[in-house]
Scaffold this active site. Structure first.
Site, PDB file in Angstrom:
ATOM      1  N   GLU A 118      46.071  37.683  46.097  1.00  0.00           N
ATOM      2  CA  GLU A 118      47.209  38.496  45.634  1.00  0.00           C
ATOM      3  C   GLU A 118      48.028  39.044  46.802  1.00  0.00           C
ATOM      4  O   GLU A 118      49.257  39.094  46.744  1.00  0.00           O
ATOM      5  CB  GLU A 118      46.699  39.624  44.746  1.00  0.00           C
ATOM      6  N   GLU A 138      38.125  37.194  39.404  1.00  0.00           N
ATOM      7  CA  GLU A 138      38.149  38.410  38.574  1.00  0.00           C
ATOM      8  C   GLU A 138      37.590  38.220  37.169  1.00  0.00           C
ATOM      9  O   GLU A 138      36.784  39.029  36.696  1.00  0.00           O
ATOM     10  CB  GLU A 138      39.581  38.960  38.461  1.00  0.00           C
TER      11      GLU A 138
HETATM   12  N1  COA Z   1      33.006  43.260  48.665  1.00  0.00           N
HETATM   13  C1  COA Z   1      32.124  43.827  49.530  1.00  0.00           C
HETATM   14  N2  COA Z   1      31.397  43.131  50.419  1.00  0.00           N
HETATM   15  C2  COA Z   1      31.577  41.798  50.460  1.00  0.00           C
HETATM   16  C3  COA Z   1      32.484  41.132  49.608  1.00  0.00           C
HETATM   17  C4  COA Z   1      33.226  41.918  48.684  1.00  0.00           C
HETATM   18  N3  COA Z   1      34.135  41.381  47.848  1.00  0.00           N
HETATM   19  N4  COA Z   1      32.439  39.803  49.863  1.00  0.00           N
HETATM   20  C5  COA Z   1      31.534  39.650  50.850  1.00  0.00           C
HETATM   21  N5  COA Z   1      31.008  40.846  51.210  1.00  0.00           N
HETATM   22  C6  COA Z   1      29.995  41.119  52.238  1.00  0.00           C
HETATM   23  C7  COA Z   1      28.624  40.688  51.754  1.00  0.00           C
HETATM   24  O1  COA Z   1      28.035  41.708  50.973  1.00  0.00           O
HETATM   25  C8  COA Z   1      27.895  40.490  53.065  1.00  0.00           C
HETATM   26  O2  COA Z   1      27.528  41.747  53.589  1.00  0.00           O
HETATM   27  P1  COA Z   1      26.069  41.941  54.294  1.00  0.00           P
HETATM   28  O3  COA Z   1      26.106  41.022  55.478  1.00  0.00           O
HETATM   29  O4  COA Z   1      26.067  43.392  54.651  1.00  0.00           O
HETATM   30  O5  COA Z   1      25.060  41.542  53.278  1.00  0.00           O
HETATM   31  C9  COA Z   1      28.993  39.927  53.979  1.00  0.00           C
HETATM   32  O6  COA Z   1      30.246  40.287  53.369  1.00  0.00           O
HETATM   33  C10 COA Z   1      28.951  38.424  54.088  1.00  0.00           C
HETATM   34  O7  COA Z   1      28.973  37.872  52.778  1.00  0.00           O
HETATM   35  P2  COA Z   1      27.861  36.862  52.228  1.00  0.00           P
HETATM   36  O8  COA Z   1      27.870  36.947  50.736  1.00  0.00           O
HETATM   37  O9  COA Z   1      26.549  37.076  52.922  1.00  0.00           O
HETATM   38  O10 COA Z   1      28.487  35.468  52.724  1.00  0.00           O
HETATM   39  P3  COA Z   1      28.326  34.075  52.007  1.00  0.00           P
HETATM   40  O11 COA Z   1      28.908  33.078  52.941  1.00  0.00           O
HETATM   41  O12 COA Z   1      26.937  33.847  51.537  1.00  0.00           O
HETATM   42  O13 COA Z   1      29.270  34.159  50.698  1.00  0.00           O
HETATM   43  C11 COA Z   1      31.244  34.684  49.434  1.00  0.00           C
HETATM   44  C12 COA Z   1      30.627  34.390  50.828  1.00  0.00           C
HETATM   45  C13 COA Z   1      32.717  35.035  49.646  1.00  0.00           C
HETATM   46  C14 COA Z   1      31.118  33.441  48.531  1.00  0.00           C
HETATM   47  C15 COA Z   1      30.477  35.864  48.780  1.00  0.00           C
HETATM   48  O14 COA Z   1      30.386  36.910  49.738  1.00  0.00           O
HETATM   49  C16 COA Z   1      31.150  36.397  47.554  1.00  0.00           C
HETATM   50  O15 COA Z   1      31.049  35.783  46.508  1.00  0.00           O
HETATM   51  N6  COA Z   1      31.812  37.565  47.657  1.00  0.00           N
HETATM   52  C17 COA Z   1      32.405  38.236  46.550  1.00  0.00           C
HETATM   53  C18 COA Z   1      33.731  37.612  46.149  1.00  0.00           C
HETATM   54  C19 COA Z   1      34.311  38.379  44.981  1.00  0.00           C
HETATM   55  O16 COA Z   1      33.848  38.285  43.869  1.00  0.00           O
HETATM   56  N7  COA Z   1      35.337  39.204  45.269  1.00  0.00           N
HETATM   57  C20 COA Z   1      35.885  40.123  44.307  1.00  0.00           C
HETATM   58  C21 COA Z   1      37.066  39.541  43.662  1.00  0.00           C
HETATM   59  S1  COA Z   1      37.727  40.664  42.448  1.00  0.00           S
END
Ligand code: COA
Length: 243
Positions: A118, A138
Site C-alpha cells: 500500500e 490481510e
Molecule cells: N510484524 C512484526 N514482525 C514481523 C512481521 C510483521 N508483519 N513480519 C516479520 N516480522 C519479524 C518476525 O517476527 C521475525 O522476528 P524475530 O526474528 O524476532 O522472530 C523477523 O521479522 C523475521 O521474520 P521471519 O518470519 O523469521 O522470516 P521468514 O523469512 O521466515 O518469513 C515472512 C518472512 C515475511 C514470510 C514472515 O515473516 C511473515 O509471514 N510475516 C508476516 C506478514 C504479514 O502477514 N504481514 C501483515 C500484513 S497485514
C-alpha cells in the site's frame, strides 16, 4: 543495502534536491508500527513543505524486505485488531502520502507485503529488485487493506489482478508484478539503489512546477470524466505558462 541506525524507525536524508525516506526496522522486516506511522507523518510533511526537496525516494533498510506489512505484534498486544487499526487511523498518514505533489519513487526489495504494497502504491514510480515478492495477506488475517490499498491497487492493476491478490492471497514475483503493472521497472538486486538514484537525479533536474502539474493532471484526472480531466489539464497547462 542501506546502512541502518538502530534507534530511528524511519531515516530521513536530503541530498541534491532528493529526499531519502528509509523504513528502518530491518530486524522486523521493516514491519509498519505506530512509531513508524508517527515518524512518516513528520518526514512526509518535510517532503511536502521543504522547497529544496524536488523528488522523494522511499525504501527499506536491510537486505530482506522493503516492508512485511503491519506490525503483527501490535495487533496481538492491542485489545483487539480493530483497536490496533483504529490507533493507526487516528493520524492520516495515507492521506498525507497521497496529497504530496512532488514525484515519489519507491525502491522495492525482498518482502513487500500488506501495508508495504500500500505504501508503494502511494508512490508514483515503483522500481522493484528482481527478488521482490509482493502480496496482500490481510484477508487471511480476517481484515482488509485499509491504507488505501483496496482503491489504489485496482487503479494500478485493474480489477482482475486486484481481486486475485485479495481473494486468493496470491503473492506476485517481481516479474509477475511488472507484467501486472504493479511495478514499473525491475533492477538486479545489487543495482536497485543506483537505478533509483539515477532516476531521482533525472527527475530532480527537471522543472519542479511542470512535474507537479503533470502528476496532478494524471493522478487527479484518473478520478474524473474525460471532459473534466481535459478541463483540468487545460487549467494546469495555462497556469504553467502564466495565463
Ligand atoms: N510484524 C512484526 N514482525 C514481523 C512481521 C510483521 N508483519 N513480519 C516479520 N516480522 C519479524 C518476525 O517476527 C521475525 O522476528 P524475530 O526474528 O524476532 O522472530 C523477523 O521479522 C523475521 O521474520 P521471519 O518470519 O523469521 O522470516 P521468514 O523469512 O521466515 O518469513 C515472512 C518472512 C515475511 C514470510 C514472515 O515473516 C511473515 O509471514 N510475516 C508476516 C506478514 C504479514 O502477514 N504481514 C501483515 C500484513 S497485514
Amino acid at each position: 543495502m542501506v546502512v541502518a541506525s538502530d534507534t530511528e524507525v524511519v531515516l530521513y536524508e536530503k541530498r541534491d534536491g532528493k529526499a531519502y525516506i528509509t523504513l528502518n526496522r530491518p530486524k522486523a522486516l521493516n514491519a509498519y508500527n505506530m512509531a513508524m506511522r508517527d515518524a512518516l507523518l513528520q518526514v512526509l510533511g518535510a517532503v511536502r513543505d521543504d522547497p529544496d526537496v524536488r523528488v522523494a525516494v522511499l525504501r527499506g533498510a536491510g537486505d530482506r524486505a522493503f516492508c512485511a506489512g503491519a506490525d503483527l505484534t501490535e495487533f496481538l498486544t492491542a485489545p483487539s485488531p480493530t483497536l490496533a487499526r483504529k490507533a493507526r487511523w487516528d493520524r492520516d498518514v495515507w492521506g498525507l502520502f497521497l496529497s504530496i505533489e512532488k514525484p515519489m519513487i519507491t525502491a522495492l526489495h525482498g518482502y513487500v507485503l500488506g501495508s508495504g504494497v500500500e505504501m508503494a502504491l502511494c508512490c508514483d514510480i515503483r522500481v522493484a529488485a528482481e527478488d521482490a515478492q509482493l502480496g496482500l495477506p490481510e484477508t487471511g488475517l480476517g481484515i482488509i487493506p485499509a491504507a488505501g490499498g483496496s482503491q489504489t491497487l485496482p487503479r494500478a492493476v485493474g480489477l482482475g489482478v486486484s481481486l486475485d491478490m485479495l481473494l486468493t492471497g496470491r503473492w506476485l514475483s517481481a516479474r509477475d508484478a511488472l507484467r501486472a503493472r504493479l511495478v514499473d521497472r525491475l533492477a538486479p538486486p545489487a543495482e536497485l539503489w543506483s537505478a533509483v538514484d539515477r532516476m531521482a537525479d533525472r527527475i530532480a533536474s527537471l522543472p519542479a512546477t511542470a512535474l507537479a502539474s503533470a502528476k496532478q493532471a494524471v493522478v487527479r484526472g484518473l478520478d474524473l470524466s474525460l471532459a473534466e480531466g481535459l478541463e483540468l489539464e487545460a487549467r494546469l497547462a495555462r497556469r504553467l505558462v502564466g495565463l
